[in-house]
Design an enzyme around this catalytic site. Sequence first.
Site, short mmCIF file in Angstrom:
data_model
loop_
_atom_site.label_atom_id
_atom_site.label_comp_id
_atom_site.label_asym_id
_atom_site.label_seq_id
_atom_site.Cartn_x
_atom_site.Cartn_y
_atom_site.Cartn_z
N ASP A 142 47.26 -8.35 11.73
CA ASP A 142 48.24 -9.28 12.39
C ASP A 142 48.91 -9.32 11.37
O ASP A 142 48.51 -9.55 10.33
CB ASP A 142 48.17 -9.85 13.29
CG ASP A 142 46.38 -10.47 13.34
OD1 ASP A 142 46.49 -10.68 12.16
OD2 ASP A 142 45.74 -11.11 13.94
N ASP A 181 40.19 -17.79 23.28
CA ASP A 181 40.42 -17.81 24.48
C ASP A 181 39.84 -16.21 24.93
O ASP A 181 39.77 -15.43 25.78
CB ASP A 181 41.63 -17.70 25.32
CG ASP A 181 43.14 -17.24 23.82
OD1 ASP A 181 41.84 -16.16 23.02
OD2 ASP A 181 43.66 -17.23 24.43
N HIS A 197 40.60 -13.71 22.34
CA HIS A 197 41.56 -13.17 21.48
C HIS A 197 41.01 -11.97 20.42
O HIS A 197 40.90 -12.89 20.21
CB HIS A 197 43.04 -13.36 21.54
CG HIS A 197 43.51 -14.13 20.86
ND1 HIS A 197 43.54 -15.48 20.59
CD2 HIS A 197 43.02 -14.26 19.11
CE1 HIS A 197 43.68 -17.00 19.66
NE2 HIS A 197 43.40 -15.34 19.26
N GLU A 208 46.46 -11.31 23.41
CA GLU A 208 46.01 -12.73 23.93
C GLU A 208 45.81 -12.69 25.51
O GLU A 208 45.44 -11.09 26.17
CB GLU A 208 47.38 -13.59 24.31
CG GLU A 208 47.75 -13.87 22.72
CD GLU A 208 47.40 -15.10 21.92
OE1 GLU A 208 46.44 -15.43 22.47
OE2 GLU A 208 47.72 -15.93 21.16
#
Length: 266
Positions: free
Chosen positions: A72, A141, A143, A148
Amino acid sequence: MRLIPLSTAEQVGKWAARHIVNRINAFKPTTDRPFVLGLPTGGTPLTAYKALVEMHKAGEVSFKHVVTFNMDEYVGLPKEHPESYHSFMHRNFFDHVDIPAENINLLNGNAPDIDAECRQYEEKIRSYGKIHLFMGGVGNDGHIAFNEPASSLASRTRIKTLTHDTRVANSRFFDGDVNQVPKYALTVGVGTLLDAEEVMILVLGHQKAQALQAAVEGNVNHMWTISCLQLHPKAVVVCDEPSTMELKVKTLKYFNELEAENIKGL
């Protein structure tokens, strides 16, 4: 899925680096047949990069015939910015090993046509056949990369809006100021990751414990994108002790017994 339960973050980094080196050396890459490696950024892989650099300097591995694709990159952050993932990768890894510049692939978060940039990235990955090993981390979380919660498990490389929690977590790299953290990023998709021959995810710290529990003991669920590993034929999760606090005792015992021979000497 394999779970490699270790004690410390340093052990996780060393195990991951040794696994990468073993895979590269067993592959015996050449100019015409390179080993294709997917790479992450952030705090989690730093111990792995440090160990890889040390092993390279010790003559245990060469990256001359390795092609890399990063997961990313932030959108709108100049690549020269110290917190761009371009800068991160050069500072922590690329500048310390013998990988040719033309073998390094990083998403361009400042491309004039973002959609075209993402399409071309996918096409370039496909031009090599596949990524042989994709290393990654995981967010609190769940990801992976910047996929996400609620990301499609069939998603490809694209632009994503970062959640407030992710931006707060990453603000530690921006002097604690969440307003300096970009709101958007380019990221490989969950489907891109699942296409890799092998996926290795590193999990560190008690704050990742719920994500690890979701990955290992939960159901496949797009709200926990790390759970996609259950769909992969060759997934490896390497974790430290604090990250296992939500796992059942019998789960941890099972994997400790299963991997006993593979975690000796760390």
